[in-house]
Enzyme design. Structure first.
Site, mmCIF file in Angstrom:
data_model
loop_
_atom_site.group_PDB
_atom_site.id
_atom_site.type_symbol
_atom_site.label_atom_id
_atom_site.label_comp_id
_atom_site.label_asym_id
_atom_site.label_seq_id
_atom_site.Cartn_x
_atom_site.Cartn_y
_atom_site.Cartn_z
ATOM 1 N N ASP A 337 0.825 -1.079 -0.028
ATOM 2 C CA ASP A 337 0.027 0.031 0.084
ATOM 3 C C ASP A 337 0.960 1.054 -0.023
ATOM 4 O O ASP A 337 1.958 1.106 0.544
ATOM 5 C CB ASP A 337 -0.771 -0.095 1.235
ATOM 6 C CG ASP A 337 -1.695 1.323 1.286
ATOM 7 O OD1 ASP A 337 -2.447 1.481 0.504
ATOM 8 O OD2 ASP A 337 -1.507 1.734 2.436
ATOM 9 N N THR A 487 -2.521 1.421 -5.005
ATOM 10 C CA THR A 487 -2.781 2.902 -4.188
ATOM 11 C C THR A 487 -4.201 3.481 -4.916
ATOM 12 O O THR A 487 -4.316 3.165 -6.107
ATOM 13 C CB THR A 487 -1.655 3.841 -4.387
ATOM 14 O OG1 THR A 487 -2.200 5.218 -3.654
ATOM 15 C CG2 THR A 487 -1.575 4.082 -5.941
ATOM 16 N N ASP A 534 -1.828 -0.892 5.834
ATOM 17 C CA ASP A 534 -2.139 -0.616 7.482
ATOM 18 C C ASP A 534 -3.540 0.057 7.580
ATOM 19 O O ASP A 534 -4.157 0.587 8.516
ATOM 20 C CB ASP A 534 -1.054 0.590 7.677
ATOM 21 C CG ASP A 534 -1.291 1.813 7.142
ATOM 22 O OD1 ASP A 534 -1.899 1.976 5.937
ATOM 23 O OD2 ASP A 534 -0.984 2.932 7.334
ATOM 24 N N ASP A 538 -7.480 -1.959 3.236
ATOM 25 C CA ASP A 538 -6.474 -2.980 3.002
ATOM 26 C C ASP A 538 -6.956 -4.390 3.370
ATOM 27 O O ASP A 538 -6.137 -5.226 2.862
ATOM 28 C CB ASP A 538 -5.109 -2.482 3.498
ATOM 29 C CG ASP A 538 -4.444 -1.131 2.968
ATOM 30 O OD1 ASP A 538 -4.655 -0.906 1.660
ATOM 31 O OD2 ASP A 538 -3.851 -0.397 3.829
#
Length: 647
Positions: A337, A487, A534, A538
């Site tokens: 990420d 992303t 995180d 996700d």
């Protein structure tokens, strides 16, 4: 699984070192007169005592294996000593032949000694979990309401208590500093090598070592709710979880037991067929059963697991799913990420462009003065950049907002504005600078600094790449692993970050509900995929990946969805996970090769294939070799404890 004494797999269930020592010394004392006396009735009584008392752990273990329908080491040892005892007893009562009570006694002695040494090795390998528990102090200095202090057990602390932690002492439980400032050493808990500063309002973790100053800590969590309590529970669960490699070892141990029993019977039959006396044939059979005990094979995997899970916790790598950790050794691509993982997750100044008249530092200094009273993320990034460069920031006067466009103020008697490109268009101010155009094309946020309505500089802001990310990705590439990024940010931003870090690929503008689909897309290329993230969005991607790795500072749901949690929130721990998984697997393979290879050589020797060359193994020597094999496996597992992540 661990029994009450910490022995993996329940193979030592009901045993502890103290009683085992006593049985060994008593049996050894009885063995001396068995060797010296010629009265067979007295020898029979002494040997019966050795068989019943010294052999009891193996006879009881045999009964347990029968109940579980899992024949193993205890089955073979019980068969061996029972066969030797019953045959020798029949000789005493009239069966023609030569009894071997002395061989029986020495066999029991050696088996007890080997068991004792082995259990000490096992406890050294799997006792690291208890070492984690010992990180907490036994007592705490609780401050009463009247200001006096009392020493109480840590277990008596409750939420809201205030405890005094003196310099050099361990913090008794998780809490928040309410008085004082100090540094805290958390190396044994999170793997952070440097002490961290903590002051009023900062959280501290139980088990960390207080530095140079006394502090007062308000208790927030106790017992199993604390960070250390959760780590201990995670380690315990990981050590008890089934390993695919362990399943292989257990099947091999079962087949080895069946093979040993068959080989023992065949050995007896072959030697009798060749005309050897019954006593010789029985001795060969007993030796085969003893030397083929699959104890080393049964311990090969649990001991490595016990060491590696505790070792990973010491380095801030919390294993929540054992099978996921095992898959980490085969990772071929890591998908990160972006925000908060590869980047800092906040705006920072990436570049300052001077447009004429003043230096880049002066541009930043003026902008920081204007933005110093704002809490906007862009303002915070500009002010932080000025502080990092140690630039003097003057106090602004007549601060006013430019609605939707920026902010203006008087700095050092001059009118300064920090505003968006749209504001410049309103003023019909044209800025045609090639570097400014490039920064915009990279997806960075660009603001302009105006001095008396004249554009003197441009400041580019972006979610800055973490320096740790560069080292992490370089190390992963050295390990032969591809690195990608996932992303929701724009194509331009993603392309810029990918270029800075040298990523192999990236996925941009991916909405949260499509992240898992992108992970499955990479897996469809035939790759073993790890996902590092995180955030809440996700979580599906972490589950979809072969290995889900959560940054510890992330949300609870992300951590719950992960196989492994990085406590330090440091991407450099991702290659450390791979390295430890590979090192752990290597130890498992080494132990399995030793345990199986040893038997491939030892069983034929025990059966007497080299008898005509003068090489014969006695039951006692077979017991020595079997015990030595197990100790070697235990020591090899302990050597994993020296592992450190490569830089």
């Amino acid at each position: 699984m661990h029994d009450a004494h910490g022995a993996p797999g329940g193979r030592h269930a009901g045993h502890s070192i103290g009683p085992l020592q006593r049985r060994f010394w008593v049996s050894l004392a009885l063995t001396v007169p068995i060797a010296l006396l010629s009265d067979q009735d007295v020898v029979f009584l002494l040997a019966s005592a050795v068989y019943g008392y010294g052999g009891w752990p193996f006879l009881a273990g045999f009964a347990g294996e029968l109940r579980r329908k899992q024949p193993g080491m205890m089955t073979l040892v019980a068969f061996a000593i029972s066969t030797a005892y019953l045959y020798s007893t029949l000789v005493v009562f009239g069966l023609p032949g030569q009894g071997f009570f002395w061989e029986l006694a020495t066999l029991v002695d050696i088996m007890l000694l080997g068991h004792w040494i082995e259990m000490r090795s096992v406890q050294g390998a799997s006792g690291a979990l208890e070492a984690l528990v010992r990180l907490l102090p036994a007592e705490a200095h609780r401050r009463r309401a009247d200001g006096t202090v009392e020493d109480i057990p840590v277990s008596a602390l409750v939420r809201g208590d205030n405890v005094i932690v003196k310099p050099g002492e361990k913090i008794p439980t998780d809490g928040t500093i309410v008085e004082g400032r100090t540094t805290v050493d958390q190396a044994l808990l999170t793997g952070e090598s440097q002490p961290v500063e903590r002051g009023e309002g900062d959280a501290v973790v139980g088990g960390a070592v207080n530095g140079e100053s006394a502090v007062v800590v308000e208790v927030k969590r106790t017992g199993s709710d604390t960070y250390l309590g959760q780590v201990v529970e995670l380690v315990r669960q990981a050590q008890e979880s089934r390993s695919r490699t362990q399943d292989l070892a257990d099947r091999a141990a079962l087949w080895l037991t069946i093979t040993a029993l068959s080989a023992g019977g065949l050995t007896l039959a072959v030697w009798l067929w060749n005309g050897r006396e019954l006593s010789f044939a029985v001795e060969r059979m007993v030796t085969v059963m003893v030397i083929a005990c699959p104890h080393a094979l049964g311990l090969a995997i649990p001991l490595v697991i016990a060491v590696s899970t505790t070792l990973s916790a010491r380095h801030g790598l919390l294993v929540q799913d054992r099978s996921g950790f095992e898959r980490a050794r085969s990772i071929s691509v890591v998908v990160f990420d972006k925000s908060g993982t590869l980047t800092q997750g906040r705006f920072g100044v990436s570049e300052v462009v001077a447009l004429g008249g003043i230096s880049p530092d002066d541009v930043l200094r003026l902008a920081a003065a204007v933005e110093s009273q704002s809490e906007h993320p862009i303002a915070a990034g500009i002010v932080q950049a000025a502080r990092t460069r140690n630039l003097p920031v003057a106090a602004p006067r007549e601060v006013r907002a430019i609605p939707g466009k920026g902010v203006a103020a008087v700095v050092d008697g001059q009118r300064v504005e920090v505003a968006s490109p749209g504001y410049l268009r309103e003023l019909s101010l044209a800025v045609d600078h090639p570097r400014v155009r490039e920064l915009g094309a990279e997806g960075k946020t660009v603001v302009f600094v105006l001095l008396e309505h004249r554009a003197v500089g441009a400041i580019a802001l972006a979610d800055l790449v973490r320096e740790e990310s560069r080292a992490a990705l370089a190390r992963l590439k050295q390990l032969g692993i591809q690195v990608m990024m996932l992303t929701g940010d724009s194509e331009a931003v993603a392309k810029s970050v990918a270029a800075q870090l040298g990523l192999d690929d990236f996925f941009a503008e991916v909405p949260p509900d499509q992240k898992a689909a992108r992970i499955r897309e990479v897996k469809a290329r035939g790759m073993t995929v790890a996902m590092v993230g995180d955030g809440v969005n996700d979580a599906p991607a972490l589950v979809a990946a072969d290995v889900g790795i959560a940054i510890g500072a992330g949300t609870d749901v992300a951590i719950e969805s992960a196989d492994i949690v990085l406590v330090r929130s440091d991407p450099r721990d991702v290659p450390a996970v791979v390295q430890l998984a590979r090192a752990t697997y290597a130890r498992m393979v080494q132990n399995l090769w030793w345990a199986t290879g040893y038997n491939a050589v030892a069983i034929p020797l025990a059966a007497g294939v080299l008898y005509r060359q003068g090489i014969v193994l006695s039951p006692a020597l077979g017991a020595v070799l079997m015990s030595l094999s197990t100790v070697i496996v235990a020591i090899n597992a302990r050597l994993l404890g020296r592992w450190k992540p490569a830089s």
